[in-house]
Design an enzyme around this catalytic site. Structure first.
Site, mmCIF file in Angstrom:
data_model
loop_
_atom_site.group_PDB
_atom_site.id
_atom_site.type_symbol
_atom_site.label_atom_id
_atom_site.label_comp_id
_atom_site.label_asym_id
_atom_site.label_seq_id
_atom_site.Cartn_x
_atom_site.Cartn_y
_atom_site.Cartn_z
ATOM 1 N N ASP A 116 0.812 -1.217 0.000
ATOM 2 C CA ASP A 116 0.000 0.000 0.000
ATOM 3 C C ASP A 116 0.848 1.272 0.000
ATOM 4 O OD1 ASP A 116 -2.019 -1.809 0.287
ATOM 5 O OD2 ASP A 116 -2.940 -0.843 2.028
ATOM 6 N N HIS A 118 3.473 -2.378 3.154
ATOM 7 C CA HIS A 118 3.575 -1.004 2.629
ATOM 8 C C HIS A 118 4.933 -0.821 1.969
ATOM 9 C CE1 HIS A 118 0.490 -0.907 5.755
ATOM 10 N NE2 HIS A 118 -0.035 0.129 5.114
HETATM 11 NI NI NI Z 1 -2.701 3.092 3.434
#
Ligand code: NI
Length: 489
Positions: free
Chosen positions: A283, A426
């Protein structure tokens, strides 16, 4: 033994539709019913089988969860999707009809130790032995002919028991065709049920071998001899008993095999309906290009594809990075434009955030994204109602943003990832990038197949605004054929 005649009406769908039968009928050899045993043919047959062995991939499904236990060994060849999808449909049907769904609406894939995958050569059926001094007359009736090419091969190694045993194997390959056999032996069956499949490589179409014969044949009695001739119960099948397609295939088996050139080898040959899959998702990117490049390199090295949930504003800042993600076949999805909490945003803001990110991703050359992940995983019914995309959540939270510890990322995946999981990471954290090679190894060592999120859900209809935590097969928080779209209130 002579084939019964006349021919039966049978649909020769895929290949006939491709026009192949008509086009090639004119070059079919005629006259002889038995061709001579050409040593060059025998060499080509062996070389083709070696090429097939070098290109196939081995899959094992050892499942003890429900009775009967399953022991399945399947091969797949990159680019031959038609073969693996026909095979998969029959395998799943066999598992269901034998009761191994355990009362569920769908098969629930299991982890199997990768060490259980058979070596490639065990998927190759040795051609039927012939005496080269004769004119190609098969000697399979003789006691010294051996069992090579006879049916069953792998199947005969085990006694009939309480397990469901399934396997497929390459009978022959050459030119534009690959002939394979799928066998299924249910608990207590004396002998397996067989089907023989003929795959045309250039068109990626697969039909039953019955389409090659002018009459009904017993698939279990079909083999190919050492000189590339199709045999039935040990005897070479006369040309006149083959359809035009059959003669084309038969002739092809004595020419060099041409496998698909440009297949994506990162894609498993079977789907997540049968295989234990995991979607690795990253992400908040694109982050700094150097870090993203390291992640892309690690993914290429490991042969895995990822799903990126990107922020529109970052996409606009780093369009070149998005281009590389797309070039390398990863899935690009929407994570809103600037990461607001959607359950605290007005519907107008939600709409605008989603559209801006969609536009930025499209402008970067990644197409219009199908999937969306709400920032913080936060979604209420008002935001869901205007989302316009399925909301992809996760069931494995590595918490990489909090601890920023590569070892903990790996440990989380090792501990928590299971068939159907979606792993949250992430790509903006160097610690997560650093963990990625080991994450990819961990997934592979567990026996999980890393796929994109869309691949994970292939076959499941996703609805806009609904939330999906994983491809589940039993958990009510997951989307699965029993609970196709579970909405968390
Ligand atoms: Ni996010």
């Amino acid at each position: 033994m002579p084939l019964p005649s006349p021919g039966r009406p049978r649909l020769r769908l895929a290949l006939a539709a491709a026009g192949l039968v008509l086009i090639l009928a004119g070059c079919v050899p005629t006259g002889t019913t038995r061709e001579s045993a050409n040593p060059q043919d025998a060499q080509t047959v062996q070389e083709n089988l070696a090429v097939a062995a070098n290109n196939l991939r081995s899959y094992a499904i050892l499942d003890d969860e429900f009775a009967p236990e399953i022991r399945a060994h399947l091969f797949g060849i990159p680019g031959l999707r038609s073969l693996s999808s026909v095979t998969e449909a029959r395998v799943l049907a066999a598992i269901e009809s034998n009761g191994s769904f355990g009362g569920r609406a769908a098969y629930s894939p299991v982890l199997t130790d990768p060490a259980a995958r058979r070596p490639a050569e065990r998927f190759i059926v040795a051609p039927q032995v012939q005496d080269p001094r004769t004119t190609g007359a098969p000697t399979s009736g003789a006691s010294d002919a051996g069992t090579a090419g006879k049916f069953p091969t792998e199947a005969e190694e085990s006694e009939p028991g309480e397990r469901l045993e399934i396997g497929n194997e390459v009978l022959a390959a050459g030119g534009d065709f690959l002939v394979s056999r799928l066998w299924v032996r249910g608990p207590g069956d004396d002998r397996p049920q067989a089907s023989v499949l003929v795959t045309q490589i250039s068109t990626d179409t697969t039909v039953d071998i019955g389409d090659l014969f002018d009459a009904e044949v017993d698939a279990a009695a079909i083999a190919v001899d050492a000189f590339g001739h199709v045999t039935l119960e040990g005897s070479q099948v006369p040309e006149k008993s083959l359809t035009a397609l059959g003669r084309t295939v038969s002739k092809s088996l004595r020419t060099p095999l041409a496998l698909p050139a440009a297949a994506d080898e990162r894609r498993p040959d079977y789907s997540c309906s049968l295989l234990p899959c995991v979607a690795l998702t990253y992400d908040d990117g694109p982050g700094d290009p150097e870090g993203e490049d390291s992640l892309l390199d690690a993914a290429a090295e490991a042969g895995v594809r990822l799903t990126y949930f990107l922020l529109g504003r970052n996409v606009a800042a780093f369009p070149g990075t998005v281009e590389r993600m797309v070039d390398q076949g990863h899935e690009i999805a929407n994570h809103t434009h600037s990461h607001p909490q959607l359950d605290r945003s007005s519907p107008a803001t939600v709409r605008a955030q989603v559209r801006q990110a969609d536009d930025a991703i499209e402008a970067a050359g990644a197409g219009r994204p199908e999937l969306l992940r709400p920032p913080f995983g936060a979604l209420d019914s008002a935001a869901a109602g205007v989302l316009g995309h399925p909301a992809i959540l996760w069931d494995v939270d590595t918490e990489d943003w909090r601890h920023k510890n590569p070892g903990k990322v790996v440990a989380s995946v090792a501990r928590d990832a299971r068939p159907g999981s979606i792993v949250l990471m992430h790509s903006i954290h160097p610690s997560t990038i650093e963990a990625s090679p080991q994450v990819f190894r961990t997934v592979a060592e567990k026996g999980l197949y890393a796929v994109t999120t869309s691949e994970l859900f292939a076959g499941v209809e996703l609805s806009a605004g609904a939330q999906y935590y994983c491809r589940g097969y039993g958990s009510e928080l997951c989307s699965n054929p029993e609970h196709p779209a579970v909405l968390r209130k």
